[in-house]
Motif scaffolding. Structure first.
Motif, PDB file in Angstrom:
ATOM      1  N   GLU A 126     -20.845  37.364 -53.146  1.00 44.79           N
ATOM      2  CA  GLU A 126     -19.842  38.090 -52.386  1.00 44.79           C
ATOM      3  C   GLU A 126     -19.954  37.839 -50.883  1.00 44.79           C
ATOM      4  O   GLU A 126     -21.050  37.858 -50.318  1.00 44.79           O
ATOM      5  N   SER A 146     -26.051  36.637 -51.367  1.00 44.93           N
ATOM      6  CA  SER A 146     -25.015  37.429 -50.703  1.00 44.93           C
ATOM      7  C   SER A 146     -25.632  38.385 -49.688  1.00 44.93           C
ATOM      8  O   SER A 146     -25.167  38.498 -48.550  1.00 44.93           O
ATOM      9  N   ASP A 193     -15.725  34.459 -50.858  1.00 42.44           N
ATOM     10  CA  ASP A 193     -16.670  34.565 -51.957  1.00 42.44           C
ATOM     11  C   ASP A 193     -16.964  33.168 -52.490  1.00 42.44           C
ATOM     12  O   ASP A 193     -16.086  32.294 -52.511  1.00 42.44           O
TER      13      ASP A 193
END
Length: 401
Positions: free
Chosen positions: A64, A255, A267
């Motif tokens: 993410e 992430s 992403d």
């Protein structure tokens, strides 16, 4: 190299596993996507299509990005033609020869060049293959900084006890990073009996990661630390090491430590193996610009503002020769290819790469589709382009010379 063990549903419902697989393969074929699990047997057109949408073909996990995107201001554009040792080469000619979908050149955090071809764009993802190795090794540095891994001198079996009694007894974390374990391994992609072909077909059993199941069968044939041998399986073990030490998935940890705080724009996705774990040695799909941003992160020593993600001096050591690979002027660091001029690079088959030159504050990221996995002529041309950019930046810095 076999990377795809599961086929994603392509808009069809199935009532049995066999029927489901057949429907998925028919749908993939109709969409111009490959149905063979071995990337080396895909046609060039299939690779052009698949490399930009690997998440359609198999199971992935999202890396993410955050809400804050790092701005990359425009710098002075590079000229449309650069001088190489073999004559002048235009950017158009270079991208066509390399079959590049995306090319980004940063200097001092500014965009000097950003070009896309093959109906690919700045918001699209492209697979990385072994470029992922360099990102995974950086997570080891983060895990040391966070206290999850105590020392590079620790035995690997401290963190992966399932390897006790295997060829990895007595191998340190650092020797795994530098591919100097001494463990017997065959990396021949075109040999169906090679380790790199067989270990990717290993299935999870009783909840044990298939990477561990295969790698613990290997034997040691050289004293650890005395021989370098390229070994994708060992990078997959690095992924297991980080996940076990941190208690987090590789996607989650990447992430948390880099993708969100450094301000990647999009992403990314990471292909999973049969055990539902990220393939440490391969297969992160991200935008070319975000790959370049990771190069910028590494070049800046792994710092985000005043926050150090890795120990002091990590990338200075990771990006310099720690192992002799038998090639003049080159070596291997912590999952980075190194050069004696101080530059270093992440490289993946079929033309993926991140080139980093701290001396010139230069990062070059490229994603493409070479006609074959590792053709020597394409490597030579790519290195010549890197050198041409370096020479041009030197001429800018000393215009009177």
């Amino acid at each position: 190299m076999r990377i795809l063990g599961k086929w994603a549903m392509l808009g069809a419902a199935c009532i049995s596993l066999t029927a489901c697989e057949q429907v998925q393969k028919v749908a993939a074929n109709a969409a111009g996507l490959p149905t063979d699990e071995n990337v080396l047997f895909w046609t060039q057109d299939q690779r052009d299509n698949a490399f930009r949408q690997m998440e359609v073909l198999t199971t992935t996990r999202t890396i993410e990005a955050g809400d804050s995107i790092r701005e990359l201001p425009a710098g002075k554009p590079l000229p449309k033609t650069l001088k190489t040792e073999n004559g002048d080469v235009s950017i158009d000619e270079y991208m066509a020869e390399q079959r590049l979908a995306g090319l980004v050149v940063l200097q001092d955090g500014k965009i000097r060049l950003e070009e896309y071809r093959m109906d690919f764009g700045p918001d699209d993802r492209w697979t990385s293959f072994s470029v992922a190795k360099s990102l995974v090794s950086s997570l080891v540095g983060a895990a040391i900084k966070d206290g999850f891994i105590k020392s590079l001198d620790d035995p690997l079996t401290t963190y992966i006890p399932e390897l006790k009694g295997s060829g990895y007894d007595g191998v340190s974390v650092e020797q795994l990073l530098t591919m100097t374990s001494g463990v017997k391994w065959n990396e021949d992609y075109e040999d169906k009996g090679s380790d790199v072909a067989r270990f990717n077909t290993t299935k999870s059993k009783d909840g044990v990661d298939p990477v561990i199941l295969y790698m613990k069968t290997l034997v040691n044939e050289a004293e650890p630390g005395t021989r370098w041998q390229y070994n994708t399986g060992e990078t997959n073990l690095i992924g297991v090491l980080v996940a076990k030490a941190t208690g987090k998935s590789l996607s989650e940890y990447l992430s948390e430590k880099v993708w969100k705080p450094y301000g990647m724009a999009k992403d990314a996705v990471w292909i999973l193996n049969d055990g539902g774990k990220e393939i440490g040695g391969c297969c992160i799909s991200a935008t070319t610009r975000d790959f370049a941003l990771f190069g910028q992160f590494a070049m800046n020593g792994g710092k985000i503002g005043d926050t150090a993600v890795v120990p002091e001096g990590w990338f200075a050591k990771a990006g310099t020769k720690q192992a002799d690979i038998g090639q003049p002027g080159a070596g291997y660091g912590y999952q980075w290819w190194t050069f004696d001029d101080g530059s270093f690079a992440a490289q993946g088959i079929f033309g993926q790469g991140i080139f980093i030159d701290p001396k010139r504050k230069l990062v070059i990221a490229g994603n493409g589709n070479w006609p074959r996995a590792t053709p020597d002529d394409k490597k030579v041309t790519r290195n010549a382009f890197y050198k041409a950019v370096q020479d041009y930046l030197d001429s800018e810095a000393t215009p009177d010379k």
